[in-house]
Design a protein around this motif. Sequence first.
Motif, PDB file in Angstrom:
ATOM      1  N   GLN A   1       0.872  -1.167   0.000  1.00  0.00           N
ATOM      2  CA  GLN A   1       0.000   0.000   0.000  1.00  0.00           C
ATOM      3  C   GLN A   1       0.909   1.217   0.000  1.00  0.00           C
ATOM      4  O   GLN A   1       1.934   1.239   0.691  1.00  0.00           O
ATOM      5  N   GLY A   2       0.602   2.257  -0.743  1.00  0.00           N
ATOM      6  CA  GLY A   2       1.455   3.441  -0.728  1.00  0.00           C
ATOM      7  C   GLY A   2       1.231   4.323  -1.926  1.00  0.00           C
ATOM      8  O   GLY A   2       0.462   4.006  -2.849  1.00  0.00           O
ATOM      9  N   PHE A   3       1.934   5.447  -1.957  1.00  0.00           N
ATOM     10  CA  PHE A   3       1.753   6.439  -3.009  1.00  0.00           C
ATOM     11  C   PHE A   3       2.156   5.914  -4.390  1.00  0.00           C
ATOM     12  O   PHE A   3       1.722   6.442  -5.409  1.00  0.00           O
ATOM     13  N   LEU A   4       3.025   4.910  -4.443  1.00  0.00           N
ATOM     14  CA  LEU A   4       3.391   4.343  -5.738  1.00  0.00           C
ATOM     15  C   LEU A   4       2.148   3.823  -6.467  1.00  0.00           C
ATOM     16  O   LEU A   4       2.050   3.909  -7.689  1.00  0.00           O
ATOM     17  N   TYR A   5       1.210   3.282  -5.718  1.00  0.00           N
ATOM     18  CA  TYR A   5       0.016   2.693  -6.304  1.00  0.00           C
ATOM     19  C   TYR A   5      -1.152   3.691  -6.324  1.00  0.00           C
ATOM     20  O   TYR A   5      -1.848   3.819  -7.329  1.00  0.00           O
ATOM     21  N   ALA A   6      -1.374   4.354  -5.221  1.00  0.00           N
ATOM     22  CA  ALA A   6      -2.474   5.325  -5.153  1.00  0.00           C
ATOM     23  C   ALA A   6      -2.416   6.060  -3.825  1.00  0.00           C
ATOM     24  O   ALA A   6      -2.022   5.487  -2.802  1.00  0.00           O
ATOM     25  N   ARG A   7      -2.817   7.312  -3.874  1.00  0.00           N
ATOM     26  CA  ARG A   7      -2.981   8.086  -2.654  1.00  0.00           C
ATOM     27  C   ARG A   7      -4.403   7.889  -2.112  1.00  0.00           C
ATOM     28  O   ARG A   7      -5.297   7.465  -2.860  1.00  0.00           O
TER      29      ARG A   7
END
Length: 640
Positions: free
Chosen positions: A593-599
């Motif tokens: 989970q994280g900004f790489l995938y989605a905020r």
Amino acid sequence: MENVAPRARVALRTIRSLLPQGRLLPEDVWNRRHRGIVRLALAQAAVLAALAAAVTGDPLHALLDGAVVALPAVPALMTRFGRQARAMAAAASLFLASAVLVHLAGGLTEMHFHFFVMVCVVSLYQDWAPFGMAVGITLVHHLAMGIRAPREVYGSEAAARHPVLWAAMHTGFLLAAALANMAAWRLSEQQGLRDPLTRLPNRTLLAERLLRRVDHEGQPTSVLFVDLDDFKTINDSRGHWVGDEVLTAVAGRLRGAVRDGDTVARLGGDEFAVLVAGPPAAGQAVAARVVAALDLPIELHGAPLWVRGSVGLAHAGADPGRTADDLLREADLAMYEAKAGGKNRVAVFSARLDATVRRRAELSADLAGAIDDGQLEVHYQPTVRMADGRPIAVEALLRWRHPRRGLVPPGDFIPLAEETRQIGRIGAWVLGTALRQLAEWRAHDPALADLTMAINLSPAQLDDGLVEQVAAALADAGVDAAHLTLEVTESVFAADLVAVAEHLSRLRDMGVRIAIDDFGTGYSSLSYLRHLPVDVLKVDQSFVADLGDAGVDALVRSILDLARALDLEVVAEGVETPDQAALLRGLRCGAAQGFLYARPVPADEARVLLGCARLPRPAAPVPAAAPASPAPVVPAPAPG
């Protein structure tokens, strides 16, 4: 000779410190009593002048006797003098009246009882100063007149022959009467000035001692305001009788942490205060000892219980502009700053803190109406399967869009909601909103049939009503319990591991999955896994941020190996770069989970993300240099 006066002042202060200090009468009560006593003194002056005229037949003698009694009562009427000075002047008039009466009676023994009657009158002041005046006048009168004219003081031959001895005897009896009155006063006061549970001074007695030191004496003084952290959780989970035992144990810890002469008081509930005499350094030293004393576990019925405290410190020097009320209020404000700073610490009051706390008070008042005014929002952040980037879950994160302040960071208002006991209502709203949103997504998109919703729980929500609340929310939304994951941080286990495990076990028996959020940053993390009903470990983003460091890689590998051995799922939090994702895949981490995938985004945007076959979308990847933790959108814990 130059040192005589300072030595005398030191000796006087020492004597005063040894005397038991009683309550200061309220101003209106003191004034009423003082007016009555002064009237009595002036009435005695008139009566004694008439008696002297009748006994001696000399008007001048009568005038002098009346004046001796009346003159000290004059300054007693002058409001420019302080209470003690006016009380001493009134006492001087009363006891000079006793001396004049004995003189007019020719030393008749029965007339000496007038001195003891005046002791009872002076006791109405509830202050040592007028008693001191009484004893002093009695001793001087009996000595001086007993040596010069013993027949006018003593009615017996033995007393007239040994005036010094009898002066000491009479003064001693008078002192004993004063002590008896003071003891009766103090014993009566103790009935209403002690906390019945801990036997510590209560709020009333603390306020009066503080008033005496700050407002009346202007002495350098510090106040510590001590509030136990998460005490409500202990009361709710273990029962009030255990809470009472904890409060009694805490009272003992506080008494052991202060110095002789300091005052420890219980203000009510789980709030305590310490009055520290001396400069700011003394207050800071005592505050540090208080925090250290509370940092040790309390042994109750063979099991350790951690009860920590947040301490606010405020200091007043010899400054006539600072009142006792100001000092207590400032210490209270500083305590809230200690709570906001992470608890289990000391915060010192300052002008900057005053402004900050006022802002938090305004924020707290606004938060009370945030639900009803539609200011709260739930944003959603997907969790993806690392093997293919497919969204498999979504986490509900609370946001507050304030009408004037804009988006308020969760770190600012979540602790505030916990402190003000608003978190229960807010958490219930998040739970219901997120589950209804999940039901809507699944109803409109068959591809999301297996999607699960993760919702954070605040420690304050882990009470006896939680299981029923979750069951009702699931039923209302029409969502199966297997599609709900409740996340808790390790801090919830510090207070009462057994009670928390029981609540979580009941939830898990319903089919709800349990996740430990921010794993690896709490207390004795690995030892909890043996006792807790856990399905998912969420590796804290601080470990993910440092991946590539050999030591951190080894720690993350150990967590993953442990999880696999215990048949637990693992989610890596805070993944922001492709390199971090690659390293996690190499360590065989299952989800991330994280900004790489989605905020975290509102529900309508989240629906688009969840419909993607893979995150991040190739057309709009999140750049590797994305900021690590902008305050308004950090996936911080939110209640649910």
